[in-house]
Scaffold this motif. Structure first.
Motif, PDB file in Angstrom:
ATOM      1  N   SER A  33      10.210  -5.764  -3.971  1.00 21.12           N
ATOM      2  CA  SER A  33      10.865  -4.609  -3.362  1.00 21.12           C
ATOM      3  C   SER A  33      11.591  -3.810  -4.427  1.00 21.12           C
ATOM      4  N   PHE A  34      11.752  -2.533  -4.148  1.00 17.95           N
ATOM      5  CA  PHE A  34      12.562  -1.658  -4.996  1.00 17.95           C
ATOM      6  C   PHE A  34      13.768  -1.260  -4.163  1.00 17.95           C
ATOM      7  N   GLY A  35      14.926  -1.804  -4.465  1.00 17.33           N
ATOM      8  CA  GLY A  35      16.096  -1.540  -3.626  1.00 17.33           C
ATOM      9  C   GLY A  35      15.826  -2.036  -2.213  1.00 17.33           C
ATOM     10  N   ASP A  36      15.969  -1.134  -1.244  1.00 12.25           N
ATOM     11  CA  ASP A  36      15.717  -1.511   0.151  1.00 12.25           C
ATOM     12  C   ASP A  36      14.247  -1.412   0.527  1.00 12.25           C
ATOM     13  N   ASN A  37      13.456  -0.821  -0.388  1.00  5.98           N
ATOM     14  CA  ASN A  37      12.062  -0.542  -0.074  1.00  5.98           C
ATOM     15  C   ASN A  37      11.203  -1.788  -0.346  1.00  5.98           C
ATOM     16  N   LEU A  38      10.879  -2.515   0.724  1.00  4.67           N
ATOM     17  CA  LEU A  38      10.062  -3.722   0.594  1.00  4.67           C
ATOM     18  C   LEU A  38       8.607  -3.284   0.476  1.00  4.67           C
ATOM     19  N   VAL A  39       8.021  -3.427  -0.706  1.00  3.08           N
ATOM     20  CA  VAL A  39       6.688  -2.861  -0.929  1.00  3.08           C
ATOM     21  C   VAL A  39       5.593  -3.903  -0.723  1.00  3.08           C
ATOM     22  N   LEU A  40       5.701  -5.060  -1.378  1.00  2.54           N
ATOM     23  CA  LEU A  40       4.711  -6.118  -1.163  1.00  2.54           C
ATOM     24  C   LEU A  40       5.371  -7.234  -0.363  1.00  2.54           C
ATOM     25  N   GLY A  57      -6.457   0.981   1.133  1.00  3.18           N
ATOM     26  CA  GLY A  57      -5.140   1.106   1.744  1.00  3.18           C
ATOM     27  C   GLY A  57      -4.662   2.540   1.705  1.00  3.18           C
ATOM     28  N   LYS A  58      -3.803   2.871   2.664  1.00  4.51           N
ATOM     29  CA  LYS A  58      -3.275   4.229   2.738  1.00  4.51           C
ATOM     30  C   LYS A  58      -2.400   4.515   1.521  1.00  4.51           C
ATOM     31  N   SER A  59      -2.121   5.793   1.349  1.00  6.04           N
ATOM     32  CA  SER A  59      -1.234   6.190   0.259  1.00  6.04           C
ATOM     33  C   SER A  59       0.156   5.582   0.467  1.00  6.04           C
ATOM     34  N   GLY A  60       0.719   5.016  -0.582  1.00  3.16           N
ATOM     35  CA  GLY A  60       2.080   4.490  -0.498  1.00  3.16           C
ATOM     36  C   GLY A  60       2.197   3.090   0.074  1.00  3.16           C
ATOM     37  N   THR A  61       1.061   2.384   0.250  1.00  6.65           N
ATOM     38  CA  THR A  61       1.140   1.029   0.789  1.00  6.65           C
ATOM     39  C   THR A  61       1.356  -0.016  -0.305  1.00  6.65           C
ATOM     40  N   GLY A  62       1.397   0.412  -1.542  1.00  5.73           N
ATOM     41  CA  GLY A  62       1.676  -0.545  -2.613  1.00  5.73           C
ATOM     42  C   GLY A  62       0.467  -0.968  -3.427  1.00  5.73           C
ATOM     43  N   LYS A  63      -0.579  -0.152  -3.429  1.00  7.10           N
ATOM     44  CA  LYS A  63      -1.786  -0.513  -4.179  1.00  7.10           C
ATOM     45  C   LYS A  63      -1.531  -0.524  -5.683  1.00  7.10           C
ATOM     46  N   SER A  64      -0.892   0.540  -6.150  1.00  2.00           N
ATOM     47  CA  SER A  64      -0.630   0.593  -7.598  1.00  2.00           C
ATOM     48  C   SER A  64       0.346  -0.501  -8.004  1.00  2.00           C
ATOM     49  N   VAL A  65       1.329  -0.751  -7.158  1.00  2.00           N
ATOM     50  CA  VAL A  65       2.301  -1.810  -7.443  1.00  2.00           C
ATOM     51  C   VAL A  65       1.584  -3.163  -7.547  1.00  2.00           C
ATOM     52  N   LEU A  73       2.402  -5.893 -15.672  1.00  2.00           N
ATOM     53  CA  LEU A  73       3.353  -4.833 -16.025  1.00  2.00           C
ATOM     54  C   LEU A  73       4.600  -4.881 -15.161  1.00  2.00           C
ATOM     55  N   MET A  74       4.505  -5.553 -13.992  1.00  2.00           N
ATOM     56  CA  MET A  74       5.687  -5.701 -13.141  1.00  2.00           C
ATOM     57  C   MET A  74       5.899  -7.163 -12.847  1.00  2.00           C
ATOM     58  N   LYS A  75       7.185  -7.540 -12.716  1.00  2.00           N
ATOM     59  CA  LYS A  75       7.511  -8.917 -12.375  1.00  2.00           C
ATOM     60  C   LYS A  75       7.715  -9.032 -10.881  1.00  2.00           C
ATOM     61  N   PHE A 103      -5.980   3.418 -15.288  1.00  2.00           N
ATOM     62  CA  PHE A 103      -4.828   3.901 -14.533  1.00  2.00           C
ATOM     63  C   PHE A 103      -5.206   5.055 -13.615  1.00  2.00           C
ATOM     64  N   GLN A 104      -4.407   5.177 -12.551  1.00  2.00           N
ATOM     65  CA  GLN A 104      -4.582   6.284 -11.616  1.00  2.00           C
ATOM     66  C   GLN A 104      -4.556   7.623 -12.363  1.00  2.00           C
ATOM     67  N   SER A 105      -3.691   7.694 -13.380  1.00  2.00           N
ATOM     68  CA  SER A 105      -3.559   8.940 -14.139  1.00  2.00           C
ATOM     69  C   SER A 105      -4.460   8.966 -15.378  1.00  2.00           C
ATOM     70  N   ASP A 181      -7.447   1.812 -10.697  1.00  2.00           N
ATOM     71  CA  ASP A 181      -6.492   2.380  -9.746  1.00  2.00           C
ATOM     72  C   ASP A 181      -6.995   3.750  -9.328  1.00  2.00           C
ATOM     73  N   GLU A 182      -7.465   3.826  -8.088  1.00  2.00           N
ATOM     74  CA  GLU A 182      -7.911   5.109  -7.538  1.00  2.00           C
ATOM     75  C   GLU A 182      -8.860   5.830  -8.509  1.00  2.00           C
ATOM     76  N   PRO A 183     -10.007   5.201  -8.817  1.00  2.00           N
ATOM     77  CA  PRO A 183     -10.851   5.793  -9.857  1.00  2.00           C
ATOM     78  C   PRO A 183     -11.409   7.157  -9.457  1.00  2.00           C
ATOM     79  N   THR A 214      -8.338   1.792  -3.790  1.00  2.00           N
ATOM     80  CA  THR A 214      -8.674   3.166  -3.404  1.00  2.00           C
ATOM     81  C   THR A 214      -8.312   3.432  -1.951  1.00  2.00           C
ATOM     82  N   HIS A 215      -8.218   4.713  -1.588  1.00  2.00           N
ATOM     83  CA  HIS A 215      -8.197   5.032  -0.165  1.00  2.00           C
ATOM     84  C   HIS A 215      -9.490   5.734   0.229  1.00  2.00           C
ATOM     85  N   ASP A 216     -10.457   5.693  -0.683  1.00  2.00           N
ATOM     86  CA  ASP A 216     -11.729   6.378  -0.479  1.00  2.00           C
ATOM     87  C   ASP A 216     -12.729   5.397   0.157  1.00  2.00           C
TER      88      ASP A 216
END
Ligand SMILES: Nc1ncnc2c1ncn2[C@@H]1O[C@H](COP(=O)(O)OP(=O)(O)OP(=O)(O)O)[C@@H](O)[C@H]1O
Ligand SMILES: [Mg+2]
Lengths: 259, 255
Positions: A33-40, A57-65, A73-75, A103-105, A181-183, A214-216
């Motif tokens: 989670s990031f602060g109060d935002n429980l992502v996974l 998964g939809k946008s913002g569901t935690g795919k990149s995380v 890259l993240m603990k 990467f997505q970008s 990530d979202e190729p 992806t969400h595709d």
């Protein structure tokens, strides 16, 4: 354009018989989670060596995380990711396994030419000499249909070309696992198809495990051996594409409606 | 309380970043091309404007103090006064402020945009240490280039002073007298004093600017604020450490 599929790819020649095995991934009770935002939330997932798994998964569901956790890259707050039996947070992990991420970008190094982007890993780790590196760069760029673009700067490329350079850069590492990530995000349908073909080609040609996020939905059904559906931070369903088509889960059905 | 904590945390992290890049300088020989490229960049960005600045600084000190000294008939000391103030204070400080503004800002902008656009993460996934790859060559380049730049500025500043001293009728000190006095008053230890300071300033600028760049998150706006923050913090630390070093060198008898 590309060489016949049966001819060994440049790494196979240079590796001199040393084989690279595809690796599996096991994710156990991952929470983040990031602060109060429980992502996974208590996410569990197993990826078989050599398969192409699509995480839908939809946008913002935690795919990149999720991908950032797989590549270390993240603990995680709790839970663990193991790749090829080793925890990705282990100090020794990167010595034992090679993972690559698109990467997505795209995240190309803007100050380096396309050729230097693809060569960077091999050069910094002094894996090959300059001549061999030039071969690898040429061949990996050919695989993604960008032969002869070595001297172009990233700023001169279109979004789709950047993604393909990023794929070439990943391939040059001769990884056991590639994460995408979202190729095809922001790409037109033709380019989506080309990238999809790239992913299929790699699966046929190299011993590599691939995880595509992806969400595709089109891309998912085009390339996947199995599809996992991610919603609100956990995997709600996983299976072969045909199985998902018959799913009764309302979220999965929502996704597939657009097919 | 929070601010105190933040202060110590930041200081600690800056020192850690400096030590880590010094550790990686064991790979300096392998990366000499990169170090050299950064030195060339520092030179390109600063040499012309550094010449202009120091010429005028030397000139203005002569203009300010020359006539005053002439009132007491001791204007032949002008060479030493200008020589010492440039070599010990103005050369290192002005040179460092120039480097912070022109080179440090570019470091933060470049590394900051690499952080924002995932390039630093891409380096990590390739098992390429960002400190070794990005910070170490810049640090070494600054450590070598800044003292050289300071010597260059000292010499041009002396020249600026000499020009004003010899051409201004109310000062009227010839080149010959100016340089005799300068070379008898400026000692080797004074030059070393200035070079030590500029070395420390070079370390401060690179460490601060790379540190802030590496910690930039967000988007283009944040890159802009990061650059401003890096330059301002560099200025402050240059001036504070200048004071501290001056008093330390004085108490050691090296001032
Ligand atoms: N570094 C971070 N700090 C704080 N919150 C973050 C961070 N990274 C992601 N998040 C949050 O985590 C959630 C999931 O983000 P993530 O980027 O994984 O979504 P996504 O599924 O990849 O979406 P998209 O399809 O739009 O790329 C979002 O609510 C986001 O705000
Ligand atoms: Mg994402």
């Amino acid at each position: 354009m590309t060489q016949p599929v049966n001819e060994p790819f440049v790494w196979e020649k240079y590796r001199q018989g040393r084989s690279v095995e595809a690796v599996g991934v096991v994710i156990r009770s991952l929470n983040k989670s990031f602060g109060d935002n429980l992502v996974l939330r208590d996410l569990n997932l197993e990826v078989t060596p050599g398969e192409t798994l699509v995480i839908l998964g939809k946008s913002g569901t935690g795919k990149s995380v999720l991908l950032r956790h797989i590549i270390g890259l993240m603990k995680p707050d709790s839970g663990a990711v193991t790749v090829g039996e080793i925890d990705v947070e282990d100090q020794e992990f990167r010595k034992k396994h090679t993972l690559a991420i698109v990467f997505q970008s795209a995240a190309l190094f803007n100050s380096l030419s396309v050729g230097d982007n693809v060569a960077l890993y091999l050069r910094e780790h002094r894996i090959y000499g300059e001549e061999e590196i030039r071969d690898v760069v040429r061949e990996t760029l050919t695989v993604v249909g960008l032969e002869g673009k070595e001297d172009v700067m990233p700023s001169e490329l279109s979004g789709g070309m950047k993604k393909r350079v990023a794929i070439a850069r990943a391939l040059a590492m001769s990884p056991e696992l590639i994460l995408y990530d979202e190729p095809t995000g922001e790409l037109d349908p033709m380019m989506t198809h080309t990238i999809g073909d790239e992913i299929l080609k790699l699966r046929k040609r190299f011993v590599v495990t691939q995880i595509v996020v992806t969400h595709d939905v089109y891309l998912a059904f085009y390339v996947a051996d199995r599809i996992a559906v991610l919603d609100e931070g956990s995997i709600i369903e996983i299976g072969a594409p045909e199985k998902l088509r018959r799913s009764t889960n309302s979220i999965t059905r929502d996704f597939l409606r657009s097919l | 309380m929070n601010a105190v904590y933040l202060f110590f945390q930041t200081t600690g992290e800056l020192i850690a970043l400096f030590l880590e890049s010094m550790y990686w300088s064991k790979a300096a020989v392998r990366n000499r091309d990169k170090v050299f490229a950064h030195m060339v960049e520092i030179g390109n960005k600063t040499l012309p404007v550094a010449a202009l600045i120091s010429l005028f600084i030397g000139g203005v000190i002569a203009l300010q103090s020359g006539p005053q000294l002439a009132q007491y008939g001791i204007q032949e000391n002008l060479g030493g006064i200008i020589g010492l103030s440039l070599v010990k204070e103005l050369g290192p400080v002005m040179g460092s402020i120039l480097i912070a503004g022109r080179v440090g800002s570019a470091m933060t902008a470049e590394i900051g945009s690499m952080s924002v656009y995932d390039e630093i993460d891409a380096l990590r996934t390739m098992d390429i240490n960002p400190v070794r790859y990005l910070v170490m060559p810049r640090l070494l380049a600054a450590i070598i280039a800044l003292p050289l730049l300071v010597i260059y500025m000292d010499v041009i500043g002396w020249l600026g002073g000499a020009i004003v001293a010899s051409t201004n009728p109310s000062i009227n000190v010839s080149f010959q007298i100016y340089y005799n006095n300068l070379s008898s008053l400026v000692e080797f230890k004074d030059v070393i004093n200035g070079l030590v300071k500029s070395l420390v300033f070079g370390i401060i600028i690179t460490t601060v600017c790379c540190y802030i760049g590496l910690r930039t998150r967000g988007g283009p706006r944040e890159i802009g604020t990061a650059v401003t923050r890096a330059v301002v913090l560099s200025f402050v630390l240059i001036l504070v450490s200048d004071y501290l070093m001056t008093s330390a060198l004085l108490s050691l008898g090296l001032g």
